[in-house]
Structure formats: C-alpha cells, structure tokens
Design a protein around this motif. Structure first.
Motif, mmCIF file in Angstrom:
data_model
loop_
_atom_site.group_PDB
_atom_site.id
_atom_site.type_symbol
_atom_site.label_atom_id
_atom_site.label_comp_id
_atom_site.label_asym_id
_atom_site.label_seq_id
_atom_site.Cartn_x
_atom_site.Cartn_y
_atom_site.Cartn_z
ATOM 1 N N LYS A 93 11.999 7.081 -36.336
ATOM 2 C CA LYS A 93 12.514 7.503 -37.520
ATOM 3 C C LYS A 93 12.699 6.586 -38.527
ATOM 4 O O LYS A 93 13.752 6.624 -39.332
ATOM 5 C CB LYS A 93 13.873 8.236 -37.135
ATOM 6 C CG LYS A 93 13.622 9.706 -36.303
ATOM 7 C CD LYS A 93 15.112 10.444 -36.291
ATOM 8 C CE LYS A 93 14.804 11.427 -35.121
ATOM 9 N NZ LYS A 93 16.033 12.324 -35.060
ATOM 10 N N LYS A 122 7.078 11.573 -36.448
ATOM 11 C CA LYS A 122 7.015 12.563 -37.479
ATOM 12 C C LYS A 122 5.669 12.150 -38.701
ATOM 13 O O LYS A 122 4.906 12.890 -38.890
ATOM 14 C CB LYS A 122 8.375 12.822 -38.345
ATOM 15 C CG LYS A 122 8.188 14.063 -39.240
ATOM 16 C CD LYS A 122 9.484 14.171 -40.152
ATOM 17 C CE LYS A 122 9.343 15.363 -40.992
ATOM 18 N NZ LYS A 122 10.580 15.526 -41.965
ATOM 19 N N GLU A 123 6.235 11.037 -39.057
ATOM 20 C CA GLU A 123 5.002 10.693 -40.196
ATOM 21 C C GLU A 123 3.702 9.792 -39.813
ATOM 22 O O GLU A 123 3.109 9.259 -40.503
ATOM 23 C CB GLU A 123 5.981 9.930 -41.189
ATOM 24 C CG GLU A 123 6.914 10.439 -42.203
ATOM 25 C CD GLU A 123 6.476 11.580 -42.641
ATOM 26 O OE1 GLU A 123 5.270 11.592 -43.332
ATOM 27 O OE2 GLU A 123 7.391 12.536 -42.976
#
Length: 213
Positions: A93, A122-123
């Motif tokens: 994160k 996530k990215e």
C-alpha cells in the motif's frame, strides 16, 4: 488456508504459497512447518496500519517458531531447533497517503536487518521488481545445457543452488550422466567460450554447458 500459486519470472516459474495472516493469539496447526520448509519468506506489512508494531509482532511469532529471517550474506550460527530463512520485507500500500513517510521511519529502524521493497498490490507498483528480488533471495542460478553441434535451448533453464558444480548439473540431468561424465565445455563464466572443464568446476548464472560422457 494456505493457497499455492505460480509466479512467472522471465523463463521460469516460482511457486508462491499465500499463507494466512499471522495472529498474536493463534497460530494455525502446521503453519510453523510451512514456513520452516519454505525456501524463502516474503513478509508482507501494511503501510497504513503501523508497520513497526506489525514487525514487532511478526518477530515475536517467528521467534516462537524458532525461525530467523535473514538478508543476504552468510547464515548466522543458531542454537539447535532454529532455522534461518532468506527473507524480504514487502511494504504494501505504498500508494496510500503518507505511506512513504511511514516507510522511511520503518526503514530507519529495520532497514539494516532485512532488505525492504515497497509495493502496491492494488496499483501493481514494483511487482516486476518483486519478482527479481524473490529470485535473488532464493540463492539459485539458471544454467543451460546443449547437445554438441546444436544451440542451447535458452527457454528451458536447469535450476541449481548457487555454488553448484558441473557434477551437480550432470546429476540433475540424470544419475548416469554424473557417473559417466568425462568433461564438459562451458560458455559464459569460463576463461573463453567452449572451455573444457572438469566436474568440480563451479557454474554461474547464465552459463551454457555441454556435457561429454
């Protein structure tokens, strides 16, 4: 439950086992054996949830399981019942607000203990670097074999531990190769391409070896 999967890195596959999150008051049966039998550990921390506290809990639980995570270099001498495991700290994160500031504080305290890599699952940030770093901590090399007069197949590496020799390569191909091996020719880490070497010659990443029996 632990969930196995495969991660492709260049021309090989690395098996990953996604383990359940560690909890201070409960360790799943069989979980210590899972970690002790692994080739290396990827220790995932959450940059949005006080990673220093997470790391302290993680160290305490690993101590209970007699597992010592280490970075590069020599394995430390440990008391009976303990095992050392190459490890990489993944700070997840990193895309969150103030995450990098939190990470710098964390690195100041733990950066000299284990290598650290910031990622965002996530990215999909730094995932290619994660693959390279995972390969590095496994302490393995890729070498390639060739038949005399033919080119090497660079899509099919032979995986060996660092420090392996021509004899180790021959054994990984077939036990008869090791028994009958007379010499080998090597392209890569030899003094010159096609150098004739003996069975105790140490091979290195990317070498191409021609075995002669």
């Amino acid at each position: 439950k632990p969930i196995p999967g495969m991660m492709k890195f260049e021309n090989l596959q690395i098996q990953l086992v996604d383990a359940p999150p560690l909890q201070l008051d409960h360790i799943e049966p069989g979980f210590p054996n899972l970690l002790r039998n692994a080739d290396a550990l990827l220790l995932v921390l959450d940059l949005t949830e006080d990673p220093i506290f997470q790391m302290e809990i993680l160290q305490e639980l690993l101590d209970q399981m007699r597992i010592k995570p280490v970075g590069q270099g020599f394995f430390p001498s440990l008391d009976g019942g303990w095992v050392s495991k190459r490890a990489l700290l993944l700070m997840n994160k990193c895309d969150a607000r103030n995450a990098m500031e939190v990470c710098r504080t964390f690195e100041a305290r733990f950066g000299s203990i284990l290598p650290i890599l910031v990622i965002s699952a996530k990215e999909e940030m730094n995932l290619e670097e994660l693959k390279r770093e995972t390969y590095q901590i496994l302490d393995i090399i890729r070498v390639y074999t060739k038949v005399p007069g033919k080119p090497a197949d660079l899509s099919e590496p032979v995986i060996l531990k660092k420090g392996s020799t021509v004899e180790d390569l021959a054994l990984s191909v077939h036990k008869d190769f090791m028994a009958k091996l007379r010499y080998a020719k090597i392209w890569g880490s030899g003094k010159f391409d096609g150098q004739m070497v003996k069975r105790d010659f140490e091979v290195n990443e990317g070498d191409v070896i021609e075995l002669h029996i």
